[in-house]
Design a protein around this motif. Structure first.
Motif, short mmCIF file in Angstrom:
data_model
loop_
_atom_site.label_atom_id
_atom_site.label_comp_id
_atom_site.label_asym_id
_atom_site.label_seq_id
_atom_site.Cartn_x
_atom_site.Cartn_y
_atom_site.Cartn_z
N ASP A 155 0.84 -1.20 0.00
CA ASP A 155 0.00 0.00 0.00
C ASP A 155 0.87 1.25 0.00
N GLU A 156 0.87 1.98 -1.10
CA GLU A 156 1.71 3.18 -1.21
C GLU A 156 1.37 4.20 -0.12
N ALA A 157 0.12 4.25 0.32
CA ALA A 157 -0.27 5.18 1.37
C ALA A 157 0.42 4.85 2.69
N ALA A 158 0.88 3.61 2.84
CA ALA A 158 1.56 3.20 4.07
C ALA A 158 2.98 3.75 4.14
N LEU A 159 3.42 4.45 3.10
CA LEU A 159 4.77 5.01 3.08
C LEU A 159 4.75 6.51 3.42
N ASP A 160 3.65 7.01 3.98
CA ASP A 160 3.55 8.43 4.28
C ASP A 160 4.20 8.78 5.62
N GLU A 161 4.25 10.06 5.92
CA GLU A 161 4.91 10.55 7.14
C GLU A 161 4.25 10.02 8.40
N ALA A 162 2.92 9.89 8.39
CA ALA A 162 2.22 9.36 9.58
C ALA A 162 2.62 7.92 9.85
N SER A 163 2.76 7.12 8.81
CA SER A 163 3.18 5.74 8.97
C SER A 163 4.63 5.67 9.45
N LEU A 164 5.46 6.57 8.94
CA LEU A 164 6.84 6.63 9.38
C LEU A 164 6.90 6.97 10.87
N ASP A 165 6.13 7.97 11.28
CA ASP A 165 6.09 8.34 12.69
C ASP A 165 5.60 7.18 13.56
N GLU A 166 4.60 6.46 13.05
CA GLU A 166 4.07 5.29 13.78
C GLU A 166 5.17 4.23 13.94
N ALA A 167 5.93 4.00 12.88
CA ALA A 167 7.01 3.01 12.95
C ALA A 167 8.11 3.47 13.91
N LEU A 168 8.50 4.74 13.83
CA LEU A 168 9.58 5.24 14.68
C LEU A 168 9.21 5.21 16.16
N ALA A 169 7.93 5.35 16.46
CA ALA A 169 7.47 5.32 17.86
C ALA A 169 7.66 3.94 18.48
N LEU A 170 7.94 2.93 17.68
CA LEU A 170 8.12 1.57 18.17
C LEU A 170 9.54 1.31 18.65
N PHE A 171 10.45 2.26 18.41
CA PHE A 171 11.86 2.09 18.74
C PHE A 171 12.24 2.86 20.00
N ALA A 172 13.10 2.26 20.80
CA ALA A 172 13.66 2.93 21.97
C ALA A 172 14.57 4.07 21.48
N ALA A 173 14.78 5.07 22.33
CA ALA A 173 15.59 6.23 21.95
C ALA A 173 17.02 5.85 21.59
N ASP A 174 17.55 4.80 22.19
CA ASP A 174 18.92 4.38 21.92
C ASP A 174 18.99 3.11 21.08
N ALA A 175 17.97 2.88 20.27
CA ALA A 175 17.89 1.66 19.46
C ALA A 175 19.00 1.61 18.42
N THR A 176 19.35 0.38 18.06
CA THR A 176 20.28 0.11 16.97
C THR A 176 19.53 -0.69 15.91
N VAL A 177 19.66 -0.28 14.65
CA VAL A 177 19.04 -0.99 13.53
C VAL A 177 20.15 -1.40 12.58
N GLU A 178 20.18 -2.69 12.26
CA GLU A 178 21.16 -3.25 11.33
C GLU A 178 20.43 -3.90 10.17
N ILE A 179 20.04 -3.07 9.21
CA ILE A 179 19.38 -3.59 8.01
C ILE A 179 20.21 -3.26 6.79
N GLY A 180 20.74 -2.07 6.72
CA GLY A 180 21.56 -1.64 5.59
C GLY A 180 23.00 -2.08 5.78
N PRO A 181 23.88 -1.51 4.97
CA PRO A 181 25.28 -1.91 5.04
C PRO A 181 25.97 -1.50 6.35
N GLU A 182 25.49 -0.44 6.97
CA GLU A 182 26.07 0.02 8.24
C GLU A 182 24.97 0.13 9.29
N PRO A 183 25.24 -0.31 10.53
CA PRO A 183 24.25 -0.15 11.59
C PRO A 183 24.03 1.33 11.88
N VAL A 184 22.81 1.66 12.30
CA VAL A 184 22.50 3.02 12.75
C VAL A 184 22.09 2.93 14.21
#
Length: 105
Positions: A21-50
């Motif tokens: 669903d292209e609508a699921a790629l909007d800013e509100a969905s992004l904010d919803e996804a980001l709210a699921l992460f702790a402030a000091d979270a580490t994500v290792e999906i791309g070539p370098e961890p963030v």
């Protein structure tokens, strides 16, 4: 019977929705996804961890934009992998690692 979803359940649901669903790629969905992460979270999906809220937000903004562009231009990718996640005491994702078994392409 009542079940409650975890941050990981919601993350996976948002990820699945974004694929279809292209609508699921909007800013509100992004904010919803980001709210699921702790402030000091580490994500290792791309070539370098963030690490940390700002870096995780920047990663997902770029990730969502890339998927929106692929949908706009009609690109098709396939990927397989196993995601490993750790939740903190508040139930937020503190570490997310994707181990690809088939690289995107």
């Amino acid at each position: 019977m009542t079940t409650s979803s975890t941050a990981l359940d919601r993350y996976m649901g948002l990820s699945d929705r974004a694929v279809h669903d292209e609508a699921a790629l909007d800013e509100a969905s992004l904010d919803e996804a980001l709210a699921l992460f702790a402030a000091d979270a580490t994500v290792e999906i791309g070539p370098e961890p963030v690490h940390g809220s700002e870096a995780v937000a920047a990663f997902y903004r770029a990730h969502f934009a890339a998927h929106a562009d692929m949908k706009h231009f009609g690109s098709l990718i396939t990927v397989s992998g196993v995601e490993h996640a750790t939740l903190d005491a508040q139930g937020l994702i503190s570490h997310l690692h994707n181990e690809f078994t088939r690289l995107p392409g």
